[in-house]
Design an enzyme around this catalytic site. Structure first.
Site, mmCIF file in Angstrom:
data_model
loop_
_atom_site.group_PDB
_atom_site.id
_atom_site.type_symbol
_atom_site.label_atom_id
_atom_site.label_comp_id
_atom_site.label_asym_id
_atom_site.label_seq_id
_atom_site.Cartn_x
_atom_site.Cartn_y
_atom_site.Cartn_z
ATOM 1 N N CYS A 30 0.833 -1.210 0.000
ATOM 2 C CA CYS A 30 0.000 0.000 0.000
ATOM 3 C C CYS A 30 0.868 1.260 0.000
ATOM 4 O O CYS A 30 1.556 1.542 0.988
ATOM 5 C CB CYS A 30 -0.904 -0.045 1.228
ATOM 6 S SG CYS A 30 -1.770 1.479 1.596
ATOM 7 N N CYS A 33 0.084 3.765 2.725
ATOM 8 C CA CYS A 33 0.538 3.215 4.014
ATOM 9 C C CYS A 33 2.030 3.504 4.216
ATOM 10 O O CYS A 33 2.451 3.872 5.313
ATOM 11 C CB CYS A 33 0.310 1.707 4.080
ATOM 12 S SG CYS A 33 -1.414 1.205 3.968
#
Length: 105
Positions: A30, A33
């Site tokens: 991600c 993230c």
């Protein structure tokens, strides 16, 4: 430094925490993230005496993600006295995270 949590350690960690806990639900693949990770680490350093920071990899712990209705990552959950206080989804700048955690400090 954030503590890595999993299915086995999550509930006890949240329940026994003597400070509010910010949990970052994330995954290695991600991009947002990865952008949020250093911001969360800075927040942890800024509030080392008043806040505990933990991380949960949603790929390793899909049941935890499902339990908290996490559909998008990164998702941040804020716990105080073992209870969920608030939830934030998506990248947050440091000043946004500071305001978010103030609800529990």
């Amino acid at each position: 430094m954030a503590t890595e949590l999993n299915q086995t350690t999550f509930d006890d960690f949240i329940r026994k925490a003597d400070k509010p806990v910010l949990v970052d639900f994330w995954a290695t693949w991600c991009g947002p993230c990865r952008m949020l990770s250093p911001v969360v680490e800075q927040l942890a350093a800024n509030h080392a005496d008043t806040l505990t920071v933990a991380k949960v990899n949603v790929d390793d712990c899909p049941d935890l993600a499902s339990r908290y209705g996490i559909m998008s990552i990164p998702t941040l959950l804020l716990f105080k006295s073992g209870q969920l206080v608030d939830k934030a989804v998506g990248y947050q700048p440091l000043d946004g995270l500071e305001a978010f955690v103030q609800k529990a400090l």
